[in-house]
Write an enzyme that holds these catalytic residues in place. Structure first.
Site, PDB file in Angstrom:
ATOM      1  N   ARG A   1       2.644  -6.836   9.394  1.00  0.00           N
ATOM      2  CA  ARG A   1       1.913  -5.777  10.106  1.00  0.00           C
ATOM      3  C   ARG A   1       2.367  -5.683  11.561  1.00  0.00           C
ATOM      4  O   ARG A   1       2.487  -4.593  12.122  1.00  0.00           O
ATOM      5  CB  ARG A   1       0.410  -6.033  10.000  1.00  0.00           C
TER       6      ARG A   1
ATOM      7  N   GLU B   1      -8.822 -10.500  -8.267  1.00  0.00           N
ATOM      8  CA  GLU B   1      -7.838  -9.438  -8.031  1.00  0.00           C
ATOM      9  C   GLU B   1      -6.621  -9.581  -8.942  1.00  0.00           C
ATOM     10  O   GLU B   1      -6.103  -8.580  -9.449  1.00  0.00           O
ATOM     11  CB  GLU B   1      -7.431  -9.456  -6.549  1.00  0.00           C
TER      12      GLU B   1
ATOM     13  N   THR C   1      -5.561  -7.562  10.550  1.00  0.00           N
ATOM     14  CA  THR C   1      -5.775  -6.263   9.883  1.00  0.00           C
ATOM     15  C   THR C   1      -5.228  -5.092  10.696  1.00  0.00           C
ATOM     16  O   THR C   1      -4.572  -4.206  10.137  1.00  0.00           O
ATOM     17  CB  THR C   1      -7.287  -6.069   9.621  1.00  0.00           C
TER      18      THR C   1
ATOM     19  N   HIS D   1      -1.903  -5.627   1.335  1.00  0.00           N
ATOM     20  CA  HIS D   1      -3.159  -6.324   1.069  1.00  0.00           C
ATOM     21  C   HIS D   1      -2.814  -7.729   0.597  1.00  0.00           C
ATOM     22  O   HIS D   1      -1.835  -7.914  -0.120  1.00  0.00           O
ATOM     23  CB  HIS D   1      -3.944  -5.611  -0.043  1.00  0.00           C
TER      24      HIS D   1
ATOM     25  N   ARG E   1      -1.454 -14.556   3.894  1.00  0.00           N
ATOM     26  CA  ARG E   1      -2.212 -13.859   4.939  1.00  0.00           C
ATOM     27  C   ARG E   1      -1.572 -14.086   6.314  1.00  0.00           C
ATOM     28  O   ARG E   1      -1.569 -13.192   7.157  1.00  0.00           O
ATOM     29  CB  ARG E   1      -3.676 -14.320   4.945  1.00  0.00           C
TER      30      ARG E   1
ATOM     31  N   TYR F   1     -11.922  -3.311  -4.209  1.00  0.00           N
ATOM     32  CA  TYR F   1     -12.501  -3.317  -2.856  1.00  0.00           C
ATOM     33  C   TYR F   1     -14.038  -3.299  -2.888  1.00  0.00           C
ATOM     34  O   TYR F   1     -14.649  -2.914  -1.887  1.00  0.00           O
ATOM     35  CB  TYR F   1     -11.970  -2.120  -2.059  1.00  0.00           C
TER      36      TYR F   1
ATOM     37  N   ASN G   1      -1.908  -0.242   6.947  1.00  0.00           N
ATOM     38  CA  ASN G   1      -1.369  -1.534   7.397  1.00  0.00           C
ATOM     39  C   ASN G   1      -0.507  -2.206   6.335  1.00  0.00           C
ATOM     40  O   ASN G   1      -0.296  -3.405   6.362  1.00  0.00           O
ATOM     41  CB  ASN G   1      -2.506  -2.438   7.895  1.00  0.00           C
TER      42      ASN G   1
ATOM     43  N   LYS H   1       0.834  -1.199   0.000  1.00  0.00           N
ATOM     44  CA  LYS H   1       0.000   0.000   0.000  1.00  0.00           C
ATOM     45  C   LYS H   1       0.877   1.261   0.000  1.00  0.00           C
ATOM     46  O   LYS H   1       2.095   1.191   0.268  1.00  0.00           O
ATOM     47  CB  LYS H   1      -0.931  -0.034   1.215  1.00  0.00           C
TER      48      LYS H   1
ATOM     49  N   PHE I   1     -15.604   2.585   6.157  1.00  0.00           N
ATOM     50  CA  PHE I   1     -14.233   2.999   5.843  1.00  0.00           C
ATOM     51  C   PHE I   1     -13.923   2.950   4.348  1.00  0.00           C
ATOM     52  O   PHE I   1     -12.804   3.275   3.939  1.00  0.00           O
ATOM     53  CB  PHE I   1     -13.227   2.141   6.619  1.00  0.00           C
TER      54      PHE I   1
HETATM   55  P1  IDP Z   1      -7.575  -7.200   5.343  1.00  0.00           P
HETATM   56  O1  IDP Z   1      -6.749  -6.207   4.548  1.00  0.00           O
HETATM   57  O2  IDP Z   1      -6.848  -7.665   6.570  1.00  0.00           O
HETATM   58  O3  IDP Z   1      -8.098  -8.326   4.497  1.00  0.00           O
HETATM   59  P2  IDP Z   1     -10.288  -6.121   5.270  1.00  0.00           P
HETATM   60  O4  IDP Z   1     -11.310  -6.374   6.318  1.00  0.00           O
HETATM   61  O5  IDP Z   1     -10.425  -6.812   3.963  1.00  0.00           O
HETATM   62  O6  IDP Z   1      -8.839  -6.397   5.906  1.00  0.00           O
HETATM   63  O7  IDP Z   1     -10.274  -4.539   5.030  1.00  0.00           O
HETATM   64  C1  IDP Z   1      -9.617  -3.990   3.921  1.00  0.00           C
HETATM   65  C2  IDP Z   1      -8.777  -2.827   4.388  1.00  0.00           C
HETATM   66  O8  IDP Z   1      -9.633  -1.782   4.845  1.00  0.00           O
HETATM   67  C3  IDP Z   1      -7.856  -3.115   5.562  1.00  0.00           C
HETATM   68  O9  IDP Z   1      -6.621  -3.695   5.178  1.00  0.00           O
HETATM   69  C4  IDP Z   1      -7.673  -1.744   6.174  1.00  0.00           C
HETATM   70  O10 IDP Z   1      -6.710  -0.993   5.425  1.00  0.00           O
HETATM   71  C5  IDP Z   1      -9.046  -1.125   5.962  1.00  0.00           C
HETATM   72  N1  IDP Z   1      -9.915  -1.326   7.124  1.00  0.00           N
HETATM   73  C6  IDP Z   1     -10.631  -2.434   7.434  1.00  0.00           C
HETATM   74  N2  IDP Z   1     -11.330  -2.283   8.567  1.00  0.00           N
HETATM   75  C7  IDP Z   1     -11.060  -1.024   8.990  1.00  0.00           C
HETATM   76  C8  IDP Z   1     -11.491  -0.248  10.126  1.00  0.00           C
HETATM   77  O11 IDP Z   1     -12.264  -0.701  10.949  1.00  0.00           O
HETATM   78  N3  IDP Z   1     -10.970   1.000  10.211  1.00  0.00           N
HETATM   79  C9  IDP Z   1     -10.116   1.521   9.291  1.00  0.00           C
HETATM   80  N4  IDP Z   1      -9.688   0.833   8.223  1.00  0.00           N
HETATM   81  C10 IDP Z   1     -10.148  -0.423   8.067  1.00  0.00           C
HETATM   82 MG    MG Z   2      -9.399  -8.177   2.822  1.00  0.00          MG
END
Ligand code: IDP
Ligand code: MG
Length: 155
Positions: free
Chosen positions: A102, A126, A91, A115, A85, A49, A112, A9, A57
């Site tokens: 992370r 993707e 996350t 992805h 993962r 996304y 973070n 990212k 968010f």
């Molecule tokens: P992941 O990247 O661990 O798979 P996802 O739930 O798919 O997590 O969410 C996609 C991205 O959206 C996350 O990597 C993070 O950057 C952002 N994100 C997810 N949940 C939150 C939140 O509660 N607050 C702020 N950003 C979030």
């Molecule tokens: Mg995800």
């Protein structure tokens, strides 16, 4: 072998973490089969996304992901989606386990750094968004593969 998409990212790129993040995947034995750096267009990131479109968010997420350069990486290996993962960590970086990307490099939920696709269906979608099937992905066999895996059991 399974393939998965990783994105470094904009925060990871800006912080100079490209090399160290790619190193984690290479060290594990995952094979890099595609890589490109771009400031990706909004429409592509929105589609990437789209599963999160209703989440609070979402707008900030796509704005962040189009705010600067991103490195897209296609990785290959046995069980590559789950292995990737696991290397990334949960996350929220602040809560992610030490030893994960992370967990070792970040403090933020949204910034973070990486992805990773979360299912075979997501990986197919993707990889298709970020890489052209014809030309962007490289079919090759690293000379280390027969050492990384036990060929009798796993290949
Ligand atoms: P992941 O990247 O661990 O798979 P996802 O739930 O798919 O997590 O969410 C996609 C991205 O959206 C996350 O990597 C993070 O950057 C952002 N994100 C997810 N949940 C939150 C939140 O509660 N607050 C702020 N950003 C979030
Ligand atoms: Mg995800």
């Amino acid at each position: 072998m399974e393939r998965t998409l990783v994105l470094i990212k904009p925060d990871g790129v800006q912080r100079g973490l490209i090399g160290r993040i790619v190193q984690r995947f290479e060290d594990k034995g995952l094979e890099v089969v595609g890589m490109k750096m771009r400031q990706f267009p909004l429409a592509l990131v929105q589609t990437h996304y789209s599963d999160h479109a209703e989440r609070p968010f979402y707008k900030d997420l796509v704005a962040f992901m189009t705010s600067g350069p991103v490195v897209a990486i296609a990785l290959q290996g046995n069980n590559a989606i789950e292995v990737t993962r696991g290397l990334m960590g949960t996350t929220n970086s602040a809560a992610a386990a030490p030893g994960t990307i992370r967990g070792d490099f970040g403090m933020s939920f949204s910034h973070n750094m990486v992805h990773g696709s979360d299912s075979p269906e997501a990986a197919a979608k993707e990889l298709g968004l970020f890489f052209a099937e014809d030309g962007d992905l490289v079919d090759w066999k690293p000379c280390t593969r027969d050492e990384v895996y036990n060929a009798a059991e796993e290949l």
